[in-house]
Design a protein around this motif. Sequence first.
Motif, PDB file in Angstrom:
ATOM      1  N   ILE A   9       0.831  -1.200   0.000  1.00  0.00           N
ATOM      2  CA  ILE A   9       0.000   0.000   0.000  1.00  0.00           C
ATOM      3  C   ILE A   9       0.865   1.249   0.000  1.00  0.00           C
ATOM      4  CG2 ILE A   9      -1.619   1.357   1.372  1.00  0.00           C
ATOM      5  CD1 ILE A   9      -2.859  -1.317   2.301  1.00  0.00           C
ATOM      6  N   LEU A  10       1.902   1.250   0.831  1.00  0.00           N
ATOM      7  CA  LEU A  10       2.814   2.397   0.873  1.00  0.00           C
ATOM      8  C   LEU A  10       3.508   2.592  -0.464  1.00  0.00           C
ATOM      9  CD1 LEU A  10       4.385   1.842   4.407  1.00  0.00           C
ATOM     10  CD2 LEU A  10       2.912   3.756   3.728  1.00  0.00           C
ATOM     11  N   PHE A  11       3.899   1.489  -1.074  1.00  0.00           N
ATOM     12  CA  PHE A  11       4.558   1.579  -2.368  1.00  0.00           C
ATOM     13  C   PHE A  11       3.607   2.152  -3.417  1.00  0.00           C
ATOM     14  CE2 PHE A  11       6.136  -0.648  -6.295  1.00  0.00           C
ATOM     15  CZ  PHE A  11       7.281   0.126  -6.416  1.00  0.00           C
ATOM     16  N   LEU A  12       2.359   1.715  -3.369  1.00  0.00           N
ATOM     17  CA  LEU A  12       1.359   2.234  -4.293  1.00  0.00           C
ATOM     18  C   LEU A  12       1.157   3.720  -4.098  1.00  0.00           C
ATOM     19  CD1 LEU A  12      -1.348  -0.574  -4.110  1.00  0.00           C
ATOM     20  CD2 LEU A  12       0.195  -0.101  -5.989  1.00  0.00           C
ATOM     21  N   MET A  13       1.072   4.141  -2.837  1.00  0.00           N
ATOM     22  CA  MET A  13       0.862   5.559  -2.550  1.00  0.00           C
ATOM     23  C   MET A  13       2.025   6.393  -3.061  1.00  0.00           C
ATOM     24  SD  MET A  13      -0.696   5.297   1.308  1.00  0.00           S
ATOM     25  CE  MET A  13      -0.683   7.083   1.524  1.00  0.00           C
ATOM     26  N   THR A  14       3.231   5.836  -2.983  1.00  0.00           N
ATOM     27  CA  THR A  14       4.414   6.550  -3.447  1.00  0.00           C
ATOM     28  C   THR A  14       4.385   6.754  -4.950  1.00  0.00           C
ATOM     29  OG1 THR A  14       5.724   5.605  -1.668  1.00  0.00           O
ATOM     30  CG2 THR A  14       6.933   6.483  -3.532  1.00  0.00           C
ATOM     31  N   LEU A  15       3.927   5.718  -5.667  1.00  0.00           N
ATOM     32  CA  LEU A  15       4.026   5.762  -7.114  1.00  0.00           C
ATOM     33  C   LEU A  15       2.765   6.208  -7.830  1.00  0.00           C
ATOM     34  CD1 LEU A  15       6.008   2.483  -7.856  1.00  0.00           C
ATOM     35  CD2 LEU A  15       6.884   4.786  -7.558  1.00  0.00           C
ATOM     36  N   VAL A  16       1.644   6.195  -7.160  1.00  0.00           N
ATOM     37  CA  VAL A  16       0.377   6.370  -7.865  1.00  0.00           C
ATOM     38  C   VAL A  16       0.287   7.679  -8.638  1.00  0.00           C
ATOM     39  CG1 VAL A  16      -0.856   7.378  -5.896  1.00  0.00           C
ATOM     40  CG2 VAL A  16      -2.125   6.149  -7.680  1.00  0.00           C
ATOM     41  N   PHE A 176      17.168   2.480  -9.145  1.00  0.00           N
ATOM     42  CA  PHE A 176      18.144   1.441  -8.831  1.00  0.00           C
ATOM     43  C   PHE A 176      18.619   1.512  -7.383  1.00  0.00           C
ATOM     44  CE2 PHE A 176      18.351   2.499 -13.333  1.00  0.00           C
ATOM     45  CZ  PHE A 176      18.007   1.273 -13.872  1.00  0.00           C
ATOM     46  N   ASP A 177      18.686   2.712  -6.831  1.00  0.00           N
ATOM     47  CA  ASP A 177      19.067   2.866  -5.422  1.00  0.00           C
ATOM     48  C   ASP A 177      17.890   3.389  -4.602  1.00  0.00           C
ATOM     49  OD1 ASP A 177      20.666   2.643  -3.226  1.00  0.00           O
ATOM     50  OD2 ASP A 177      22.131   4.154  -3.803  1.00  0.00           O
ATOM     51  N   GLY A 178      16.692   2.977  -4.989  1.00  0.00           N
ATOM     52  CA  GLY A 178      15.512   3.239  -4.181  1.00  0.00           C
ATOM     53  C   GLY A 178      14.716   4.477  -4.532  1.00  0.00           C
ATOM     54  N   VAL A 179      13.588   4.611  -3.825  1.00  0.00           N
ATOM     55  CA  VAL A 179      12.662   5.731  -3.974  1.00  0.00           C
ATOM     56  C   VAL A 179      12.695   6.552  -2.695  1.00  0.00           C
ATOM     57  CG1 VAL A 179      10.267   6.412  -4.389  1.00  0.00           C
ATOM     58  CG2 VAL A 179      11.197   4.362  -5.497  1.00  0.00           C
ATOM     59  N   ASP A 180      12.745   7.849  -2.835  1.00  0.00           N
ATOM     60  CA  ASP A 180      12.836   8.749  -1.682  1.00  0.00           C
ATOM     61  C   ASP A 180      11.449   8.975  -1.085  1.00  0.00           C
ATOM     62  OD1 ASP A 180      13.660  10.527   0.231  1.00  0.00           O
ATOM     63  OD2 ASP A 180      13.888  12.224  -1.150  1.00  0.00           O
ATOM     64  N   SER A 181      11.010   8.008  -0.284  1.00  0.00           N
ATOM     65  CA  SER A 181       9.709   8.098   0.364  1.00  0.00           C
ATOM     66  C   SER A 181       9.754   7.285   1.650  1.00  0.00           C
ATOM     67  CB  SER A 181       8.609   7.566  -0.558  1.00  0.00           C
ATOM     68  OG  SER A 181       7.340   7.664   0.067  1.00  0.00           O
TER      69      SER A 181
END
Length: 290
Positions: A9-16, A176-181
């Motif tokens: 869910i957190l990942f979805l919120m980050t990318l949505v 590649f080195d992550g998402v800033d969230s």
Amino acid sequence: MKKIKLVKILFLMTLVLGLVGCSKTPQSAKKPKEQHFARAYVVKATPTLYFHGALSNYHSEESLVKAAEKAGVTNSVIRADVNADGKVKLVGTIPQNAVNPIVMVNYKNNVQIDFYKAGRYATNVVKALQEKYGITKMNMVGHSLGNMSIMYYMLENDTNSNLPQLQKQVDIAGHFDGVDSPGLTADLTQPKGLKVVNGKPNKMNKAYKQMLQLRHTYPLHQVEVLNIIGNTQNNSDGVVKNVSSLSLGYLVQDRAKSYQVLTYTGHNAEHGRLTFNSQVERDIINFLWE
């Protein structure tokens, strides 16, 4: 189980916000301007596999594919549907006289944050194509989370000489080195204070440390790599920081046949719009087939 669901869910919120345009063609992309591509293209039977990002499906690849068709680069497009168990169904047929065939990979589980599993999905697609068509070479194009399918495919098969050789790799908006969230897993979180010098990050998240193996196993002087980055403002495409995308360099540039970075700016350089960007379409076509 609850923790895994929360992470998703957190990942979805980050990318949505950034990826909502991936499953729909933006208004500005519905009537593309006339393109001017190079006139001479290679004519090969080498297929190019497209991997979509999170919250998306093969429709987000269609603008890139239609641009290739319009440019006269390919005369064959099929789809590879991959279910949650990794089983592959090829939809359509590549004819014997196919020129630069394209395979649109379509994940039924479009939020696969187990990168090793994503790599196995990609492996299954390659094996299905090899079994049916006897392919010996291929290209790969990834957008956002789709890049992890490519990278972990290379990790899983670094010593497997029986699979087709990767010739060209296009990475679009890769984290590649992550998402800033905040709140993401160690695989997904971009390290605080991340800086990149000549492709090398000063800090590495869990997934990046796993991919370090590629510095020793990525095919030597075999693959041409194009790293596509969007910068709408503040060195970010709105979802992924440019430093995370640029960290690809340290993993592959010393072993790749060639490595280049192209950075795009403006409204259509936003994370979810890069695959609908006419300039990106043109540059990918010329990189893969000119």
